[in-house]
Motif scaffolding. Structure first.
Motif, PDB file in Angstrom:
ATOM      1  N   ASN A 129     -20.807   4.027 -16.854  1.00 63.78           N
ATOM      2  CA  ASN A 129     -20.538   5.760 -15.686  1.00 63.78           C
ATOM      3  C   ASN A 129     -20.284   6.798 -16.420  1.00 63.78           C
ATOM      4  O   ASN A 129     -20.762   8.044 -16.512  1.00 63.78           O
ATOM      5  CB  ASN A 129     -21.125   5.674 -14.441  1.00 63.78           C
ATOM      6  N   LYS A 133     -28.530  11.599 -17.030  1.00 63.17           N
ATOM      7  CA  LYS A 133     -29.689  11.034 -16.041  1.00 63.17           C
ATOM      8  C   LYS A 133     -30.626  11.765 -16.177  1.00 63.17           C
ATOM      9  O   LYS A 133     -31.122  12.995 -16.989  1.00 63.17           O
ATOM     10  CB  LYS A 133     -29.121  11.916 -14.649  1.00 63.17           C
ATOM     11  N   THR A 134     -31.590  10.686 -16.262  1.00 63.67           N
ATOM     12  CA  THR A 134     -33.637  10.831 -16.668  1.00 63.67           C
ATOM     13  C   THR A 134     -34.880  10.377 -15.328  1.00 63.67           C
ATOM     14  O   THR A 134     -33.970  10.152 -14.316  1.00 63.67           O
ATOM     15  CB  THR A 134     -34.143  10.551 -17.610  1.00 63.67           C
ATOM     16  N   LYS A 135     -35.011  10.837 -15.696  1.00 70.42           N
ATOM     17  CA  LYS A 135     -36.749  10.589 -14.430  1.00 70.42           C
ATOM     18  C   LYS A 135     -37.550   8.802 -15.289  1.00 70.42           C
ATOM     19  O   LYS A 135     -37.232   9.960 -16.524  1.00 70.42           O
ATOM     20  CB  LYS A 135     -37.559  11.433 -13.598  1.00 70.42           C
ATOM     21  N   ASP A 155     -34.405   7.516 -10.548  1.00 66.92           N
ATOM     22  CA  ASP A 155     -33.498   8.389 -11.785  1.00 66.92           C
ATOM     23  C   ASP A 155     -33.000   6.960 -11.837  1.00 66.92           C
ATOM     24  O   ASP A 155     -33.207   5.807 -11.985  1.00 66.92           O
ATOM     25  CB  ASP A 155     -32.213   8.940 -11.038  1.00 66.92           C
ATOM     26  N   LEU A 183     -30.400   6.217 -15.224  1.00 65.18           N
ATOM     27  CA  LEU A 183     -29.236   6.112 -16.490  1.00 65.18           C
ATOM     28  C   LEU A 183     -29.318   5.391 -17.881  1.00 65.18           C
ATOM     29  O   LEU A 183     -29.605   4.522 -18.063  1.00 65.18           O
ATOM     30  CB  LEU A 183     -27.864   5.895 -15.500  1.00 65.18           C
ATOM     31  N   ALA A 237     -30.564   3.995 -11.636  1.00 69.39           N
ATOM     32  CA  ALA A 237     -29.289   4.191 -10.873  1.00 69.39           C
ATOM     33  C   ALA A 237     -29.589   4.209  -9.416  1.00 69.39           C
ATOM     34  O   ALA A 237     -28.505   3.931  -8.565  1.00 69.39           O
ATOM     35  CB  ALA A 237     -30.199   6.071 -10.409  1.00 69.39           C
TER      36      ALA A 237
END
Length: 128
Positions: free
Chosen positions: A27, A32-34, A89, A91, A103
């Motif tokens: 982390n 982050k993306t979709k 989401d 990662l 996520a």
């Protein structure tokens, strides 16, 4: 001194520490993306008492800069936590997109649970 709980406590403590370290390490630089869930791979997992449980490993995709990545999660769930086709989401690390994670499955609580279980086991191993 009782060696069995002492060893179990040590193993739980190391495992919990590794989970927390992996969560923290990932982390720190995660972006982050979709993405969306494509499918679930279903398999049977056996418990120590030979009872079977159906587990689900999601496969998901996401796009970055015109490139679509399809990734099979390294984490399995006991249910289909996100419906197929739903956006969620994702990662990832730039340059290492093949190791992206959902996520929703990226959590530190399991590490805390293992460390929590290690404390009484070590205590019992040392003082009982």
């Amino acid at each position: 001194m009782n060696i069995v709980p002492l060893i179990a406590g040590f193993v739980f403590g190391v495992l919990g520490s590794y989970i927390l370290f992996d969560y923290w390490r990932f982390n720190q630089k995660a972006l982050k993306t979709k993405g969306k869930i494509l499918r679930y791979y279903e398999y049977q997992s056996k418990d120590s008492d030979n009872s079977k449980q159906t587990m689900y490993r999601p496969s998901f995709e996401f796009s970055l800069n015109g490139i679509t990545y399809e990734v099979q999660s390294k984490i399995s769930f006991n249910s289909k936590i996100i419906p197929i086709g739903q956006n969620t989401d994702i990662l990832y690390h730039k340059g290492n997109e093949a190791n992206a994670r959902l996520a929703k499955g990226n959590d530190f609580r399991l590490g805390i649970l293992f460390i929590g279980l290690s404390i009484p086991a070590i205590y019992i191993g040392l003082y009982q």
